[in-house]
Motif scaffolding. Structure first.
Motif, PDB file in Angstrom:
ATOM      1  N   ALA A 249       1.092  -1.175   0.304  1.00  9.36           N
ATOM      2  CA  ALA A 249      -0.475  -0.305  -0.020  1.00  9.36           C
ATOM      3  C   ALA A 249       0.650   1.219  -0.341  1.00  9.36           C
ATOM      4  O   ALA A 249       0.069   2.646  -0.112  1.00  9.36           O
ATOM      5  CB  ALA A 249      -0.988  -0.083   1.132  1.00  9.36           C
ATOM      6  N   GLY A 250       2.344   0.856   0.966  1.00  9.45           N
ATOM      7  CA  GLY A 250       2.767   2.439   0.725  1.00  9.45           C
ATOM      8  C   GLY A 250       3.491   2.663  -0.515  1.00  9.45           C
ATOM      9  O   GLY A 250       4.507   3.608  -0.416  1.00  9.45           O
ATOM     10  N   LEU A 251       3.717   1.619  -2.005  1.00  7.85           N
ATOM     11  CA  LEU A 251       4.649   1.870  -3.131  1.00  7.85           C
ATOM     12  C   LEU A 251       3.349   2.271  -4.449  1.00  7.85           C
ATOM     13  O   LEU A 251       2.256   1.901  -4.396  1.00  7.85           O
ATOM     14  CB  LEU A 251       4.984   0.865  -3.110  1.00  7.85           C
ATOM     15  CG  LEU A 251       6.409   0.175  -2.721  1.00  7.85           C
ATOM     16  CD1 LEU A 251       6.732  -0.980  -2.845  1.00  7.85           C
ATOM     17  CD2 LEU A 251       7.513   1.061  -2.807  1.00  7.85           C
ATOM     18  N   ARG A 252       3.784   3.268  -4.827  1.00 12.22           N
ATOM     19  CA  ARG A 252       2.828   3.662  -6.191  1.00 12.22           C
ATOM     20  C   ARG A 252       3.392   3.372  -7.557  1.00 12.22           C
ATOM     21  O   ARG A 252       4.392   2.659  -7.275  1.00 12.22           O
ATOM     22  CB  ARG A 252       2.658   5.350  -6.346  1.00 12.22           C
ATOM     23  CG  ARG A 252       2.417   6.086  -5.099  1.00 12.22           C
ATOM     24  CD  ARG A 252       2.714   7.830  -4.886  1.00 12.22           C
ATOM     25  NE  ARG A 252       3.909   7.826  -5.539  1.00 12.22           N
ATOM     26  CZ  ARG A 252       4.728   9.130  -5.605  1.00 12.22           C
ATOM     27  NH1 ARG A 252       4.101  10.336  -5.579  1.00 12.22           N
ATOM     28  NH2 ARG A 252       6.609   8.867  -5.066  1.00 12.22           N
ATOM     29  N   PRO A 253       2.704   2.862  -8.422  1.00 10.20           N
ATOM     30  CA  PRO A 253       3.275   2.214  -9.734  1.00 10.20           C
ATOM     31  C   PRO A 253       4.872   3.103 -10.300  1.00 10.20           C
ATOM     32  O   PRO A 253       5.290   2.127 -10.529  1.00 10.20           O
ATOM     33  CB  PRO A 253       2.145   2.605 -10.853  1.00 10.20           C
ATOM     34  CG  PRO A 253       1.014   2.650  -9.455  1.00 10.20           C
ATOM     35  CD  PRO A 253       1.173   2.881  -8.361  1.00 10.20           C
ATOM     36  N   GLU A 254       4.598   4.434 -10.113  1.00 13.34           N
ATOM     37  CA  GLU A 254       6.070   4.764 -10.376  1.00 13.34           C
ATOM     38  C   GLU A 254       6.605   4.830  -9.532  1.00 13.34           C
ATOM     39  O   GLU A 254       8.093   4.756 -10.003  1.00 13.34           O
ATOM     40  CB  GLU A 254       5.214   6.055 -10.579  1.00 13.34           C
ATOM     41  CG  GLU A 254       5.471   7.423  -9.104  1.00 13.34           C
ATOM     42  CD  GLU A 254       3.411   7.770  -9.780  1.00 13.34           C
ATOM     43  OE1 GLU A 254       2.897   8.308  -9.124  1.00 13.34           O
ATOM     44  OE2 GLU A 254       3.148   6.633  -9.558  1.00 13.34           O
ATOM     45  N   ASP A 255       7.075   4.476  -8.831  1.00  9.82           N
ATOM     46  CA  ASP A 255       7.904   3.643  -7.692  1.00  9.82           C
ATOM     47  C   ASP A 255       8.550   2.885  -8.230  1.00  9.82           C
ATOM     48  O   ASP A 255       9.778   2.753  -7.917  1.00  9.82           O
ATOM     49  CB  ASP A 255       7.315   3.986  -6.200  1.00  9.82           C
ATOM     50  CG  ASP A 255       6.690   4.942  -5.764  1.00  9.82           C
ATOM     51  OD1 ASP A 255       7.260   6.593  -5.777  1.00  9.82           O
ATOM     52  OD2 ASP A 255       6.078   4.866  -5.216  1.00  9.82           O
ATOM     53  N   VAL A 256       8.049   2.012  -8.835  1.00  3.54           N
ATOM     54  CA  VAL A 256       9.091   1.195  -9.174  1.00  3.54           C
ATOM     55  C   VAL A 256       8.674   0.524 -10.733  1.00  3.54           C
ATOM     56  O   VAL A 256       8.959  -0.149 -10.836  1.00  3.54           O
ATOM     57  CB  VAL A 256       7.959  -0.604  -8.585  1.00  3.54           C
ATOM     58  CG1 VAL A 256       7.625  -0.527  -7.605  1.00  3.54           C
ATOM     59  CG2 VAL A 256       6.325   0.152  -8.903  1.00  3.54           C
ATOM     60  N   GLY A 257       8.409   2.058 -11.514  1.00  4.20           N
ATOM     61  CA  GLY A 257       8.749   2.021 -13.089  1.00  4.20           C
ATOM     62  C   GLY A 257       7.872   0.839 -13.440  1.00  4.20           C
ATOM     63  O   GLY A 257       7.044   1.194 -14.756  1.00  4.20           O
TER      64      GLY A 257
END
Length: 277
Positions: free
Chosen positions: A15-23
């Motif tokens: 929940a703490g990650l956004r799609p853009e955080d992981v490319g």
């Protein structure tokens, strides 16, 4: 303690990650924050149904390979990765991680703050990675003061510097044995052992004994050519931010002749470091 602490941890980190955080491409508005289960499964290279079972607590025995993949997918740092492993009742396998040879600026500042006691950092193969001014002055008889094992067995200064040379030699070789089992450190360990076995029969005999001993705390009886005998103790601390590194701090009993000798050594070293008028 929650019955499904492992699954709750996965959900919270997802929940703490956004799609853009992981490319990953981001399209439209999401009903809930963070990554979807299917996206984490893709990033970790596991089946989406299997990942769902992990979160729901229906699968409780993931392999170390899966745990490492999840750690990478969820961008876990060293502490969070270790926590993930503990929640499954296992321990992370760090044997394939190379111990960093760079000492952080923060740790260097900490060592420099110990103005009256020698402090230095070594890696698994006992290379001296950094030292404060007093540690450099203490080891000044060695040219260079680059690796504790090489210094003890191959530097002529060692026999006079270490007044209990035999004990120091045994303990140091036993310390070096701990570097075995870390494949990433093997090239450095193999090269060091090869050099020492070619040039020191005493090292070869001790290495063949296969004694293993970690650095914790002990007494050090030294003789420095400038200030004479030094009876010290040392403490060793793992550097959590850099697995494989150890901070070693030498200490003299306050008010003792050894403390006075260390103070004199520091004064002599500081005088040498001052620029000429």
């Amino acid at each position: 303690m929650p019955d499904n602490a492992f699954g709750e941890f996965l959900r919270a980190r997802r929940a703490g990650l956004r799609p853009e955080d992981v490319g990953m491409a981001h399209h439209g508005v999401r009903r809930v924050p963070g990554l979807r289960r299917e996206e984490v499964a893709v990033l970790a290279g596991v089946n989406a149904d299997y990942y769902t079972r992990l979160e729901q607590g229906r699968e409780r025995h993931p392999s170390p390979q899966v745990l490492d993949a999840l750690s990478r997918a969820l961008h876990l740092d060293t502490d969070a990765r270790a926590h993930l492993y503990r929640l499954t009742g296992t321990a992370p396998d760090d044997r394939h991680r190379l111990a960093p040879d760079t000492v952080s600026a923060g740790l260097r500042r900490l060592m420099d703050g110990y103005a009256h006691t020698p402090a230095f950092v070594v890696n698994r193969t006992l290379d001296v990675l950094a030292a404060n001014a007093l540690a450099e002055a203490l080891f000044s008889p060695f040219r260079p003061a680059d690796n504790l094992v090489r210094m003890i067995f191959l530097d002529p200064a060692a026999r006079h510097f270490f007044t209990r040379w035999d004990w120091t030699a045994q303990a140091t070789v036993a310390n070096l044995r701990q570097a075995e089992g870390y494949p990433a450190d093997s090239p450095r360990l193999n090269a060091l052992v090869d050099t020492l076995t070619r040039h020191s029969a005493e090292f070869t005999a001790l290495w063949s004994a296969h004694a293993v001993r970690g650095k914790t705390q002990d007494a050090k009886h030294l003789h420095h050519p400038e200030v004479g005998p030094l009876d010290l103790t040392y403490q060793s601390f793992d550097v959590r931010a850099a697995p494989g590194q150890q901070l070693i701090i030498y200490h003299a009993e306050p008010g003792s002749p050894s403390a006075q000798a260390l103070g004199l050594l520091g004064t002599l070293d500081a005088t040498r470091r001052q620029p000429a008028d």
